[in-house]
Design a protein around this motif. Structure first.
Motif, PDB file in Angstrom:
ATOM      1  N   VAL A  97       0.146  14.073 -17.454  1.00 23.69           N
ATOM      2  CA  VAL A  97       1.048  12.940 -17.685  1.00 23.69           C
ATOM      3  C   VAL A  97       2.266  13.038 -16.768  1.00 23.69           C
ATOM      4  CG1 VAL A  97       2.634  11.912 -19.364  1.00 23.69           C
ATOM      5  CG2 VAL A  97       0.310  12.539 -20.057  1.00 23.69           C
ATOM      6  N   ILE A  98       2.851  14.215 -16.697  1.00 24.11           N
ATOM      7  CA  ILE A  98       4.084  14.373 -15.910  1.00 24.11           C
ATOM      8  C   ILE A  98       3.783  14.279 -14.420  1.00 24.11           C
ATOM      9  CG2 ILE A  98       5.912  16.023 -15.317  1.00 24.11           C
ATOM     10  CD1 ILE A  98       5.836  16.778 -18.352  1.00 24.11           C
ATOM     11  N   THR A  99       2.661  14.824 -13.996  1.00 25.45           N
ATOM     12  CA  THR A  99       2.274  14.710 -12.589  1.00 25.45           C
ATOM     13  C   THR A  99       2.052  13.245 -12.215  1.00 25.45           C
ATOM     14  OG1 THR A  99       1.249  16.883 -12.716  1.00 25.45           O
ATOM     15  CG2 THR A  99       0.630  15.513 -10.840  1.00 25.45           C
ATOM     16  N   THR A 100       1.386  12.495 -13.087  1.00 28.07           N
ATOM     17  CA  THR A 100       1.170  11.063 -12.850  1.00 28.07           C
ATOM     18  C   THR A 100       2.499  10.332 -12.746  1.00 28.07           C
ATOM     19  OG1 THR A 100      -0.924  11.142 -14.049  1.00 28.07           O
ATOM     20  CG2 THR A 100       0.103   8.977 -13.802  1.00 28.07           C
ATOM     21  N   MET A 101       3.400  10.622 -13.678  1.00 27.25           N
ATOM     22  CA  MET A 101       4.714   9.976 -13.686  1.00 27.25           C
ATOM     23  C   MET A 101       5.488  10.273 -12.403  1.00 27.25           C
ATOM     24  SD  MET A 101       7.773  10.725 -16.436  1.00 27.25           S
ATOM     25  CE  MET A 101       8.353  12.284 -15.722  1.00 27.25           C
ATOM     26  N   SER A 113       0.210   5.263 -18.866  1.00 29.96           N
ATOM     27  CA  SER A 113      -1.055   4.832 -19.473  1.00 29.96           C
ATOM     28  C   SER A 113      -2.199   5.635 -18.861  1.00 29.96           C
ATOM     29  CB  SER A 113      -1.251   3.328 -19.241  1.00 29.96           C
ATOM     30  OG  SER A 113      -1.319   3.068 -17.854  1.00 29.96           O
ATOM     31  N   GLY A 114      -3.418   5.339 -19.231  1.00 31.12           N
ATOM     32  CA  GLY A 114      -4.572   6.015 -18.626  1.00 31.12           C
ATOM     33  C   GLY A 114      -4.730   7.431 -19.138  1.00 31.12           C
ATOM     34  N   VAL A 115      -4.040   8.374 -18.497  1.00 32.23           N
ATOM     35  CA  VAL A 115      -4.163   9.786 -18.892  1.00 32.23           C
ATOM     36  C   VAL A 115      -3.672  10.060 -20.310  1.00 32.23           C
ATOM     37  CG1 VAL A 115      -4.136  10.854 -16.617  1.00 32.23           C
ATOM     38  CG2 VAL A 115      -1.972  10.288 -17.712  1.00 32.23           C
ATOM     39  N   GLN A 122       0.830  -1.216   0.000  1.00 31.36           N
ATOM     40  CA  GLN A 122       0.000   0.000   0.000  1.00 31.36           C
ATOM     41  C   GLN A 122       0.866   1.270   0.000  1.00 31.36           C
ATOM     42  OE1 GLN A 122      -3.176   0.606  -0.243  1.00 31.36           O
ATOM     43  NE2 GLN A 122      -3.156   2.761   0.374  1.00 31.36           N
ATOM     44  N   GLU A 123       1.982   1.229   0.727  1.00 26.13           N
ATOM     45  CA  GLU A 123       2.872   2.398   0.783  1.00 26.13           C
ATOM     46  C   GLU A 123       3.544   2.620  -0.583  1.00 26.13           C
ATOM     47  OE1 GLU A 123       3.251   4.584   3.105  1.00 26.13           O
ATOM     48  OE2 GLU A 123       5.122   5.604   2.603  1.00 26.13           O
ATOM     49  N   MET A 124       3.925   1.547  -1.245  1.00 27.41           N
ATOM     50  CA  MET A 124       4.615   1.680  -2.536  1.00 27.41           C
ATOM     51  C   MET A 124       3.638   1.956  -3.682  1.00 27.41           C
ATOM     52  SD  MET A 124       7.910   1.578  -2.263  1.00 27.41           S
ATOM     53  CE  MET A 124       8.707   0.928  -3.745  1.00 27.41           C
ATOM     54  N   TYR A 125       2.446   1.385  -3.585  1.00 28.45           N
ATOM     55  CA  TYR A 125       1.449   1.563  -4.651  1.00 28.45           C
ATOM     56  C   TYR A 125       0.116   2.006  -4.040  1.00 28.45           C
ATOM     57  CZ  TYR A 125       4.906  -1.270  -7.187  1.00 28.45           C
ATOM     58  OH  TYR A 125       6.062  -1.750  -7.746  1.00 28.45           O
ATOM     59  N   PRO A 126       0.048   3.253  -3.542  1.00 32.31           N
ATOM     60  CA  PRO A 126      -1.190   3.717  -2.901  1.00 32.31           C
ATOM     61  C   PRO A 126      -2.353   3.782  -3.894  1.00 32.31           C
ATOM     62  CG  PRO A 126       0.369   5.520  -3.149  1.00 32.31           C
ATOM     63  CD  PRO A 126       1.099   4.272  -3.538  1.00 32.31           C
ATOM     64  N   VAL A 127      -2.057   4.034  -5.164  1.00 35.11           N
ATOM     65  CA  VAL A 127      -3.079   3.930  -6.212  1.00 35.11           C
ATOM     66  C   VAL A 127      -2.508   3.022  -7.295  1.00 35.11           C
ATOM     67  CG1 VAL A 127      -4.093   6.204  -5.764  1.00 35.11           C
ATOM     68  CG2 VAL A 127      -2.231   5.988  -7.418  1.00 35.11           C
ATOM     69  N   LYS A 128      -3.374   2.510  -8.137  1.00 36.59           N
ATOM     70  CA  LYS A 128      -2.928   1.651  -9.236  1.00 36.59           C
ATOM     71  C   LYS A 128      -1.964   2.460 -10.117  1.00 36.59           C
ATOM     72  CE  LYS A 128      -4.994  -0.848 -13.170  1.00 36.59           C
ATOM     73  NZ  LYS A 128      -3.673  -1.175 -13.665  1.00 36.59           N
ATOM     74  N   PRO A 129      -0.701   2.020 -10.220  1.00 35.49           N
ATOM     75  CA  PRO A 129       0.254   2.841 -10.970  1.00 35.49           C
ATOM     76  C   PRO A 129      -0.069   2.842 -12.461  1.00 35.49           C
ATOM     77  CG  PRO A 129       1.262   0.763 -10.287  1.00 35.49           C
ATOM     78  CD  PRO A 129      -0.102   0.800  -9.673  1.00 35.49           C
ATOM     79  N   GLN A 130       0.053   4.017 -13.082  1.00 35.17           N
ATOM     80  CA  GLN A 130      -0.169   4.150 -14.527  1.00 35.17           C
ATOM     81  C   GLN A 130       1.159   4.258 -15.266  1.00 35.17           C
ATOM     82  OE1 GLN A 130      -3.502   6.805 -15.759  1.00 35.17           O
ATOM     83  NE2 GLN A 130      -3.592   7.416 -13.624  1.00 35.17           N
TER      84      GLN A 130
END
Lengths: 307, 307
Positions: free
Chosen positions: B167-171, B121-123, A107-115
């Protein structure tokens, strides 16, 4: 009477913020202090300890991370049964003298599904990249995250995962990461078996037959000194040698250029090859998949592993 | 009589090593000095200058990079004709007070064919991600490289490229990059045209018709205040408005959630939407493709762009 828990012997950080704060405290007086980093999936053995000791010698501060990264396990792989022993790991970390142990939750490393994925092509096409689709995308991504969190000067990796070293070196060079990747020799049992957290799954009979890996690599080292052997002939001999262990199921057994991991022409004589070659093996014994390798320049001798 | 070249007014670094060395010199007495970073493709305009001025206000050292990144241009796109004017750029950089200007060659940034891609991906699925395949892979990769080279505390991006900011914020979030992304408002001409290096390609007639972009966004802002309008109705009105300019060829004109860039249900009433929406436009006038956007929470008013 008081008892000492392993967690009292070494500083453990379970969150990114805590790790960053502790690192800052260690470096407060001198930002030039160097950080060496040993990323692992835990269940530490002497191979990991050798990386930690080398980091201790070469850096002011040594950070060990223990994180079983779900992203690098495929469906049906051994994520759930990957061995864990936090208390034992902390004892080893304390004994070796790691300054900080980073043990985040998923959870700490991937708090949301990584994109975001750090994708390395080329060196990932064969070997484990082919037999474990997506594995190196998970490795590249989690190592990028850990590098950004720890910001080490140097990071230490064992050559048992030679393709991983090639992938991470390619990533660091391509993306200009300000980190030196330090490949370290494979550590073996006295009888030749390369250390691996997965060895604990081997039955006594499997353990005994698994010696065919290092035995084959030692044999290959001799064969590679024969100037009139072709790449194809060497590969066939390697396959035949592994097949002499009745429980061995070959996932791959390949002879490739290293570190590009490109395939040489099978008809080529070993004596004519100028680049280093890797003999890379992945073999299953029961449910346990083991890897091992040796890197050698046929013209010049062994390079970065010893068998 | 001596003449002053723009390169005498500001410190220019053409290699990665030179930039790192100069940065180290600037920070030698105090490693805690903060670095603000403005990555650009050059041909600077007031939009870029506004980013630089903001970086100057918020950081001790401001680094500007100018690099036309081949990786983010697709086949048939305008890489070769992308406008360049190094001397003028350096004058602007000097005027605004950039401390270092990083202007690497393609060879310096990509000495070998890169095998590593930072893929978001995604965004990236819609808008420019759909109409320029591979574009954001090139953006993610080059921005990762530049971040690793410059190691800024903060990086500044214009909201005209709202998808790029997403995109950059997500990354940065996914990979735990230790950098704050600062989105800055789109800068416009007095008549509403969003500043862009590509505006110079517009003929007087195209320039005049291109005003339909900002005019449509202003209209959309009014329409979004009508509680009984659906997303689909808003989108249709936007298309009709752009089509009123006879030279306009719509690449896309979409209403999406921001920053996820997911598509809301077309039947949904605007008044029922809790998340911010982006109205995102990409329209060609002759050979020149322009983008513009506005972000608004229908319930709460405009957010991060102004038109």
């Amino acid at each position: 009477m008081t008892t000492t828990s392993p967690a009292d012997l070494v500083t453990v950080c379970r969150t990114i913020d805590d790790l960053k704060q502790k690192l800052q405290q260690l470096r407060w007086a001198n930002a030039a202090l160097t950080v060496g980093f040993v990323p692992t999936m835990g269940y530490l053995h002497e191979g990991h300890a050798s990386l930690l000791r080398r980091s201790k010698r070469e850096n002011d501060i040594t950070v060990l991370s223990i994180f079983v990264n779900p992203l690098q396990f495929g469906p049906g792989e051994d994520l759930d049964r990957y061995p864990r022993d936090e208390q034992r790991d902390l004892l080893i970390a304390a004994e070796v003298g790691a300054d900080l142990v980073f043990m985040p939750s998923v959870q700490e490393m991937y708090p949301v599904k990584p994109q975001t994925t750090v994708l390395v092509s080329g060196v990932t096409e064969r070997l484990c990249g082919a037999s474990r689709p997506g594995h190196f995308d998970g490795v590249g991504t989690v190592v990028s995250k850990l590098f950004n969190i720890v910001q080490p000067r140097r990071a230490y990796f064992g050559m048992k995962d030679a393709q991983q070293v090639a992938v991470i070196t390619t990533m660091v060079n391509d993306l200009n990461m300000p980190i030196e990747i330090v490949p370290c020799p494979t550590v073996r049992e006295a009888d030749g078996l390369a250390l691996s957290s997965r060895n604990k799954y081997l039955s006594p009979e499997e353990r005994s037959q698994a010696l065919i890996l290092s035995a084959t690599l030692r044999q290959a080292r001799e064969w590679m000194r024969k100037p009139d052997l072709t790449v194809q002939e060497l590969t066939s001999r390697i396959h035949a040698s592994i097949a002499s262990a009745p429980m061995a199921v070959i996932d791959y057994a390949e002879v490739l250029y290293y570190p590009s991991l490109e395939q040489p022409d099978g008809e080529q004589l070993l004596s004519g090859l100028e680049q280093p070659l890797i003999v890379a093996l992945a073999v299953k014994f029961g449910a346990t998949r083991l890897i091992d390798n040796m890197i050698m320049n046929p013209a010049k001798g062994e390079i970065s592993s010893h068998v």
